[in-house]
Scaffold this motif. Structure first.
Motif, mmCIF file in Angstrom:
data_model
loop_
_atom_site.group_PDB
_atom_site.id
_atom_site.type_symbol
_atom_site.label_atom_id
_atom_site.label_comp_id
_atom_site.label_asym_id
_atom_site.label_seq_id
_atom_site.Cartn_x
_atom_site.Cartn_y
_atom_site.Cartn_z
ATOM 1 N N LEU A 201 36.373 -28.766 -63.882
ATOM 2 C CA LEU A 201 37.791 -28.853 -63.558
ATOM 3 C C LEU A 201 37.961 -29.276 -62.110
ATOM 4 C CD1 LEU A 201 39.133 -25.551 -65.207
ATOM 5 C CD2 LEU A 201 39.152 -27.870 -66.167
ATOM 6 N N VAL A 202 39.097 -29.905 -61.827
ATOM 7 C CA VAL A 202 39.438 -30.302 -60.465
ATOM 8 C C VAL A 202 40.757 -29.637 -60.080
ATOM 9 C CG1 VAL A 202 38.174 -32.482 -60.557
ATOM 10 C CG2 VAL A 202 40.570 -32.435 -61.282
ATOM 11 N N ARG A 203 40.879 -29.294 -58.790
ATOM 12 C CA ARG A 203 42.111 -28.666 -58.309
ATOM 13 C C ARG A 203 43.065 -29.753 -57.825
ATOM 14 N NH1 ARG A 203 40.909 -24.345 -54.267
ATOM 15 N NH2 ARG A 203 40.763 -26.118 -52.848
ATOM 16 N N GLU A 204 44.248 -29.771 -58.427
ATOM 17 C CA GLU A 204 45.262 -30.773 -58.108
ATOM 18 C C GLU A 204 45.930 -30.436 -56.774
ATOM 19 O OE1 GLU A 204 45.883 -33.472 -59.863
ATOM 20 O OE2 GLU A 204 44.726 -33.033 -61.658
ATOM 21 N N ALA A 205 45.940 -31.402 -55.873
ATOM 22 C CA ALA A 205 46.573 -31.182 -54.576
ATOM 23 C C ALA A 205 48.077 -30.953 -54.720
ATOM 24 C CB ALA A 205 46.304 -32.382 -53.662
ATOM 25 N N ALA A 206 48.677 -31.544 -55.735
ATOM 26 C CA ALA A 206 50.137 -31.466 -55.900
ATOM 27 C C ALA A 206 50.630 -30.055 -56.172
ATOM 28 C CB ALA A 206 50.591 -32.408 -57.015
ATOM 29 N N ASP A 207 49.867 -29.276 -56.952
ATOM 30 C CA ASP A 207 50.354 -27.932 -57.307
ATOM 31 C C ASP A 207 49.338 -26.818 -57.079
ATOM 32 O OD1 ASP A 207 48.599 -28.276 -59.421
ATOM 33 O OD2 ASP A 207 50.156 -28.412 -60.960
ATOM 34 N N ILE B 71 42.573 -38.711 -53.342
ATOM 35 C CA ILE B 71 43.445 -37.853 -52.545
ATOM 36 C C ILE B 71 44.280 -36.918 -53.417
ATOM 37 C CG2 ILE B 71 43.605 -39.485 -50.628
ATOM 38 C CD1 ILE B 71 46.354 -40.329 -51.787
ATOM 39 N N GLU B 72 44.153 -37.048 -54.735
ATOM 40 C CA GLU B 72 44.989 -36.250 -55.634
ATOM 41 C C GLU B 72 44.375 -34.889 -55.945
ATOM 42 O OE1 GLU B 72 45.479 -38.902 -58.910
ATOM 43 O OE2 GLU B 72 47.043 -40.047 -57.901
ATOM 44 N N THR B 73 43.089 -34.708 -55.654
ATOM 45 C CA THR B 73 42.428 -33.426 -55.885
ATOM 46 C C THR B 73 41.709 -33.007 -54.612
ATOM 47 O OG1 THR B 73 40.411 -34.475 -56.710
ATOM 48 C CG2 THR B 73 42.099 -33.905 -58.335
ATOM 49 N N ASN B 74 41.477 -31.687 -54.470
ATOM 50 C CA ASN B 74 40.827 -31.211 -53.249
ATOM 51 C C ASN B 74 39.665 -30.253 -53.509
ATOM 52 O OD1 ASN B 74 42.244 -28.861 -53.895
ATOM 53 N ND2 ASN B 74 43.926 -29.366 -52.510
ATOM 54 N N SER C 273 47.009 -26.491 -64.326
ATOM 55 C CA SER C 273 48.181 -27.339 -64.134
ATOM 56 C C SER C 273 48.696 -27.693 -65.529
ATOM 57 C CB SER C 273 47.794 -28.599 -63.351
ATOM 58 O OG SER C 273 48.912 -29.399 -63.095
ATOM 59 N N LEU C 274 49.629 -26.903 -66.032
ATOM 60 C CA LEU C 274 50.006 -26.952 -67.443
ATOM 61 C C LEU C 274 50.693 -28.256 -67.860
ATOM 62 C CD1 LEU C 274 51.209 -23.265 -67.888
ATOM 63 C CD2 LEU C 274 48.940 -24.251 -68.329
ATOM 64 N N GLY C 275 51.203 -29.005 -66.924
ATOM 65 C CA GLY C 275 51.732 -30.321 -67.250
ATOM 66 C C GLY C 275 50.623 -31.312 -67.582
#
Length: 199
Positions: free
Chosen positions: A79-85, A158-161, A175-177
């Motif tokens: 899994l990757v962590r989304e920077a947005a949420d 840049i979308e994941t951190n 990120s349920l979306g």
């Protein structure tokens, strides 16, 4: 949400094909109504919705989200962590023009997690509104491929951190979306039994 997206699609397609001024005027009115409805349903400003769809022209189609399910030798999922949420998801995103869906999945994994993968097969084709995701202004189809793990590099997007492997029964906040816990469990099942699921 479904009705508002449908109105938007009718207006967009009508504006693409219509040549009569009277018809175009009516489709533009339907488009404005759809923008207002979508904004209300998504808790956004109408102008934000207008901007989201400003470049959507031609025959209206669902957007294509391409994801990759990658499991390690112990059965844990990447899994990757989304920077947005700040929540976690399978690596993936919108399909880019000029590459196949599988090529898009490979690129997304590399950019978002640092891992190189090869695609083994397709696991699922899902129509997102049928699966209980939070409402979206877009109608989205999701393709999920099974990726075979390769070497580790560096995260370049840049979308994941962050990236990591997690047991399917102890997943971090998702990120349920983008992905649901039951979908990850289903993907693991499909990986194990050689199946594919589609809507």
């Amino acid at each position: 949400m479904t009705q508002a997206r449908r109105l938007l699609a009718i207006a967009q397609t009508g504006l693409h094909y219509s040549t009569e001024a009277f018809d175009r005027e009516r489709y533009e009115e339907i488009l404005r109504i759809a923008h207002v409805q979508l904004a209300e349903l998504a808790d956004m400003q109408t102008e934000e919705v207008v901007q989201l769809f400003a470049r959507e022209e031609g025959y209206a189609n669902p957007k294509l989200d391409v994801r990759c399910a990658v499991f390690d030798d112990t059965g844990q999922v990447l899994l990757v962590r989304e920077a947005a949420d700040g929540c976690w998801s399978l690596p993936g995103g919108w399909a880019d023009i000029g590459a196949s869906p599988a090529e898009n999945a490979i690129r997304e994994v590399r950019e978002e997690s640092g891992y190189s993968v090869t695609i083994a097969r397709l696991l699922a084709v899902w129509d997102m509104p049928k699966h209980g995701h939070p409402p979206s202004v877009f109608h989205i189809w999701k393709l999920v491929f099974l990726g075979e793990l390769g070497r580790l590099g560096e995260i370049s997007g840049i979308e994941t951190n962050a990236a990591g492997f997690f047991h399917i029964d102890t997943l971090p906040p998702l990120s349920l979306g983008r992905i649901l816990p039951q979908q990850i469990r289903k993907l693991y099942e499909l990986r194990c039994n050689g199946g594919v699921e589609f809507d």
